[in-house]
Write a protein that holds these residues in place. Structure first.
Motif, PDB file in Angstrom:
ATOM      1  N   GLN A   6     -16.572 -57.308 -12.910  1.00 48.74           N
ATOM      2  CA  GLN A   6     -16.426 -56.795 -14.268  1.00 48.74           C
ATOM      3  C   GLN A   6     -15.727 -57.820 -15.143  1.00 48.74           C
ATOM      4  OE1 GLN A   6     -14.452 -53.044 -14.356  1.00 48.74           O
ATOM      5  NE2 GLN A   6     -15.307 -52.482 -16.348  1.00 48.74           N
ATOM      6  N   GLY A   7     -16.302 -58.037 -16.306  1.00 46.41           N
ATOM      7  CA  GLY A   7     -15.711 -58.982 -17.243  1.00 46.41           C
ATOM      8  C   GLY A   7     -16.157 -60.417 -17.056  1.00 46.41           C
ATOM      9  N   ARG A   8     -16.606 -60.770 -15.839  1.00 41.67           N
ATOM     10  CA  ARG A   8     -17.018 -62.151 -15.598  1.00 41.67           C
ATOM     11  C   ARG A   8     -18.533 -62.313 -15.570  1.00 41.67           C
ATOM     12  NH1 ARG A   8     -14.224 -64.622 -10.478  1.00 41.67           N
ATOM     13  NH2 ARG A   8     -15.342 -66.463 -11.213  1.00 41.67           N
ATOM     14  N   GLY A   9     -19.181 -61.476 -14.781  1.00 42.18           N
ATOM     15  CA  GLY A   9     -20.625 -61.612 -14.645  1.00 42.18           C
ATOM     16  C   GLY A   9     -21.049 -61.313 -13.217  1.00 42.18           C
ATOM     17  N   THR A  10     -22.283 -61.700 -12.882  1.00 42.88           N
ATOM     18  CA  THR A  10     -22.813 -61.451 -11.550  1.00 42.88           C
ATOM     19  C   THR A  10     -22.947 -62.784 -10.835  1.00 42.88           C
ATOM     20  OG1 THR A  10     -23.972 -59.500 -12.355  1.00 42.88           O
ATOM     21  CG2 THR A  10     -24.700 -60.411 -10.268  1.00 42.88           C
ATOM     22  N   LEU A  11     -22.100 -62.984  -9.856  1.00 42.39           N
ATOM     23  CA  LEU A  11     -21.975 -64.271  -9.181  1.00 42.39           C
ATOM     24  C   LEU A  11     -22.929 -64.376  -7.993  1.00 42.39           C
ATOM     25  CD1 LEU A  11     -19.441 -63.832 -10.868  1.00 42.39           C
ATOM     26  CD2 LEU A  11     -18.093 -64.850  -9.041  1.00 42.39           C
ATOM     27  N   ILE A  12     -23.453 -65.568  -7.805  1.00 44.43           N
ATOM     28  CA  ILE A  12     -24.346 -65.810  -6.674  1.00 44.43           C
ATOM     29  C   ILE A  12     -23.511 -66.108  -5.441  1.00 44.43           C
ATOM     30  CG2 ILE A  12     -26.126 -67.338  -5.759  1.00 44.43           C
ATOM     31  CD1 ILE A  12     -27.084 -67.674  -8.684  1.00 44.43           C
ATOM     32  N   GLU A  13     -23.737 -65.319  -4.378  1.00 52.42           N
ATOM     33  CA  GLU A  13     -22.950 -65.432  -3.159  1.00 52.42           C
ATOM     34  C   GLU A  13     -23.643 -66.279  -2.102  1.00 52.42           C
ATOM     35  OE1 GLU A  13     -19.738 -63.053  -2.151  1.00 52.42           O
ATOM     36  OE2 GLU A  13     -19.765 -64.406  -3.871  1.00 52.42           O
ATOM     37  N   ARG A  14     -24.970 -66.168  -2.075  1.00 57.86           N
ATOM     38  CA  ARG A  14     -25.705 -66.792  -0.986  1.00 57.86           C
ATOM     39  C   ARG A  14     -27.037 -67.287  -1.548  1.00 57.86           C
ATOM     40  NH1 ARG A  14     -29.045 -64.486   2.398  1.00 57.86           N
ATOM     41  NH2 ARG A  14     -28.497 -62.368   1.841  1.00 57.86           N
ATOM     42  N   GLU A  43     -26.614 -58.896 -17.736  1.00 57.65           N
ATOM     43  CA  GLU A  43     -27.543 -57.779 -17.578  1.00 57.65           C
ATOM     44  C   GLU A  43     -28.420 -57.566 -18.802  1.00 57.65           C
ATOM     45  OE1 GLU A  43     -24.853 -54.673 -16.712  1.00 57.65           O
ATOM     46  OE2 GLU A  43     -24.546 -55.266 -14.631  1.00 57.65           O
ATOM     47  N   PHE A  44     -27.808 -57.622 -19.984  1.00 57.02           N
ATOM     48  CA  PHE A  44     -28.618 -57.331 -21.172  1.00 57.02           C
ATOM     49  C   PHE A  44     -29.680 -58.402 -21.383  1.00 57.02           C
ATOM     50  CE2 PHE A  44     -27.207 -60.505 -24.173  1.00 57.02           C
ATOM     51  CZ  PHE A  44     -25.953 -60.856 -23.730  1.00 57.02           C
ATOM     52  N   VAL A  89     -37.139 -54.279 -19.820  1.00 59.58           N
ATOM     53  CA  VAL A  89     -36.746 -52.970 -19.285  1.00 59.58           C
ATOM     54  C   VAL A  89     -35.344 -52.622 -19.774  1.00 59.58           C
ATOM     55  CG1 VAL A  89     -38.107 -53.332 -17.192  1.00 59.58           C
ATOM     56  CG2 VAL A  89     -35.685 -53.943 -17.209  1.00 59.58           C
ATOM     57  N   ASN A  90     -34.927 -51.422 -19.442  1.00 65.87           N
ATOM     58  CA  ASN A  90     -33.599 -50.958 -19.795  1.00 65.87           C
ATOM     59  C   ASN A  90     -32.541 -51.657 -18.946  1.00 65.87           C
ATOM     60  OD1 ASN A  90     -31.239 -48.843 -19.582  1.00 65.87           O
ATOM     61  ND2 ASN A  90     -32.429 -48.355 -21.417  1.00 65.87           N
ATOM     62  N   ARG A  91     -31.372 -51.794 -19.505  1.00 71.19           N
ATOM     63  CA  ARG A  91     -30.297 -52.454 -18.773  1.00 71.19           C
ATOM     64  C   ARG A  91     -29.987 -51.731 -17.454  1.00 71.19           C
ATOM     65  NH1 ARG A  91     -24.367 -51.557 -20.126  1.00 71.19           N
ATOM     66  NH2 ARG A  91     -23.398 -52.506 -18.314  1.00 71.19           N
ATOM     67  N   HIS A  92     -30.097 -50.412 -17.441  1.00 70.74           N
ATOM     68  CA  HIS A  92     -29.813 -49.655 -16.217  1.00 70.74           C
ATOM     69  C   HIS A  92     -30.767 -50.037 -15.086  1.00 70.74           C
ATOM     70  CE1 HIS A  92     -26.792 -47.150 -18.039  1.00 70.74           C
ATOM     71  NE2 HIS A  92     -27.619 -46.850 -19.038  1.00 70.74           N
ATOM     72  N   THR A  93     -31.998 -50.339 -15.459  1.00 70.34           N
ATOM     73  CA  THR A  93     -32.984 -50.740 -14.455  1.00 70.34           C
ATOM     74  C   THR A  93     -32.586 -52.076 -13.829  1.00 70.34           C
ATOM     75  OG1 THR A  93     -34.640 -49.629 -15.803  1.00 70.34           O
ATOM     76  CG2 THR A  93     -35.449 -51.069 -14.070  1.00 70.34           C
ATOM     77  N   VAL A  94     -32.117 -52.982 -14.677  1.00 69.37           N
ATOM     78  CA  VAL A  94     -31.623 -54.264 -14.163  1.00 69.37           C
ATOM     79  C   VAL A  94     -30.431 -54.034 -13.245  1.00 69.37           C
ATOM     80  CG1 VAL A  94     -30.474 -56.412 -14.805  1.00 69.37           C
ATOM     81  CG2 VAL A  94     -32.465 -55.628 -16.088  1.00 69.37           C
ATOM     82  N   ARG A  95     -29.587 -53.098 -13.633  1.00 73.06           N
ATOM     83  CA  ARG A  95     -28.404 -52.823 -12.805  1.00 73.06           C
ATOM     84  C   ARG A  95     -28.809 -52.338 -11.416  1.00 73.06           C
ATOM     85  NH1 ARG A  95     -23.472 -52.558 -14.399  1.00 73.06           N
ATOM     86  NH2 ARG A  95     -22.910 -50.705 -13.228  1.00 73.06           N
TER      87      ARG A  95
END
Lengths: 246, 246
Positions: free
Chosen positions: A73-81, A42-43, A51-57
């Motif tokens: 949490q702790g790993r990252g944002t995984l691509i599902e599709r 995210e950062f 932009v701010n991290r919250h905006t990315v969230r």
DNA sequence: TATGGTTGTCTATATTAATAGACATTTGAG
DNA sequence: CTCAAATGTCTATTAATATAGACAACCATA
């Protein structure tokens, strides 16, 4: 590429989080994150877009809602599709055939059907008299459970009266035509435009607001050049592309 | 049609005024207000979309900024511009020819040119060795003073070394090819997708943020089937449509 | 020239979008 | 086990978006 801030517009009616969500969705579809299978942290995205991290969230939350990514949490944002289907357009354009082995499971749903008089525009395209009866089919096509197109299709009612039932049973226009005695047909013209998704698109194609749809208007004739079908189909732009081979 | 409220989404990252501006722009392009030459009054639009009149005013202000409408106190909001160009795509697709008499004044501007090594993807498309030199042209095409496409075009440098100068002088790829000894060429494939306009689109195509662009990736060969040109072109979706005739 | 229909402007308020910072929680790897 | 790297949650503040109402200014035309 450049690591600096890039390309988000402020104060123009499109929220930053949506612009960023669209950009990330496209990047995923283009395979830019294939090596890791994850979206950057995210950062890092926040810095990239300025932009701010919250905006990315917010953007990632929207993509998670669409089922494209999943944050852990702790790993990252995984691509599902990650999918973009290719539709070849040619004289022998057929939906199911065109998808080919890009999807395992193909499905055609009949949402609605009706018989009605042809409007002036439609009559001109099908070369019938204005007001002559036509069958209108509203269909939804899926590949691997995901909706890939929503179509409104018209047929001359005098020639293809049984179309509704034939399509309902087969889920395929080609098969339905064959059932009704038309062995072969040709695509003579296709018009392609793009627009924002409307309410019906959002519902049927399971899109998020602000999404783009590709609109294809197609005319098919029999082998004698007599129009047999006119269709307006809408496709999620981030899932499909058209290819014209000459 | 129905006179009731219709089809605007709240809280989804796209401001109401922008959604309404997009809808009105489309309606104008579709000729829905041709009889009066005016957009309906603000209060009527407000009722139609189920929003406050001020929100409609924001939408109309955006369209006025684009030069599509002009508001006159006491009279109404007049339609200034209304255009959708049609691009036929065929084996002999040519930009200037395709526009035909849809525009009086046609123009091709060279924004930038460079010689660079081919990326792996580009080399595969042009059937040359990865890293072999290619000429890249960034061009902007206009019809009646309005920008209608922005293209990045690559040519094998060993065969078309003089392309930059040839294009600069003629403003036409076809003429430039002829100058360099290539009398004829064929379009072998076109890929069409759609996406949101990026910053460069906004600037070059004079679009407003949130606008949609149609993206066409085209490969041309000479009559022997040897690739001569690969191009990625971006068109304002509300101004153009593609037509494929078979 | 009076009137109805239309856009222009102003004030006020509520909701949503975006920024900013701090800290908790979870995971994977050393 | 510990630590670095992520995501999750919370509070607070500012800016943009949307609503509401009132009234002024302007235009066409009857």
């Amino acid at each position: 590429m450049d690591t600096g801030q890039m390309n988000v517009q402020r104060q123009n009616g499109v929220a930053l989080w949506r612009q960023i969500a669209d950009r990330i969705r496209t990047s995923i579809a283009n395979g830019e994150y294939d090596e890791t299978g994850k979206v950057p942290p995210e950062f890092a995205l926040a810095e990239q877009f300025g932009v701010n991290r919250h905006t990315v969230r917010s953007a990632l939350a929207a993509l998670a809602q669409e089922g494209i990514v999943r944050s852990v949490q702790g790993r990252g944002t995984l691509i599902e599709r990650k999918d973009r289907l290719n539709f070849p357009i040619s004289q022998r354009t057929r939906f199911n055939q065109g998808i080919g082995d890009q999807a395992r499971e193909k499905e055609g749903l009949l949402l609605h059907s009706a018989e009605e008089p042809a409007t002036a525009d439609l009559a001109a395209r099908l070369k019938i008299k204005p007001g002559a009866p036509v069958i209108r089919l509203e269909t939804l096509r899926k590949a691997d459970r995901r909706p890939v197109s929503r179509s409104t299709t018209w047929f001359p009612a005098d020639r293809f009266g049984g179309m509704t039932e034939a399509y309902r049973q087969s889920g395929s226009i080609t098969v339905a035509f064959r059932t009704l005695g038309l062995a072969d047909y040709l695509r003579v013209s296709t018009e392609i435009t793009a627009t924002h998704a409307d309410n019906a698109d959002l519902a049927d194609l399971e899109l998020s607001p602000g999404a783009i749809v590709l609109v294809a208007k197609a005319l098919n004739t029999d082998t004698d050049g007599v129009p047999v079908q006119y269709a307006v189909s809408r496709f999620p732009a981030d899932m499909v592309q058209f290819t014209i081979e000459n």
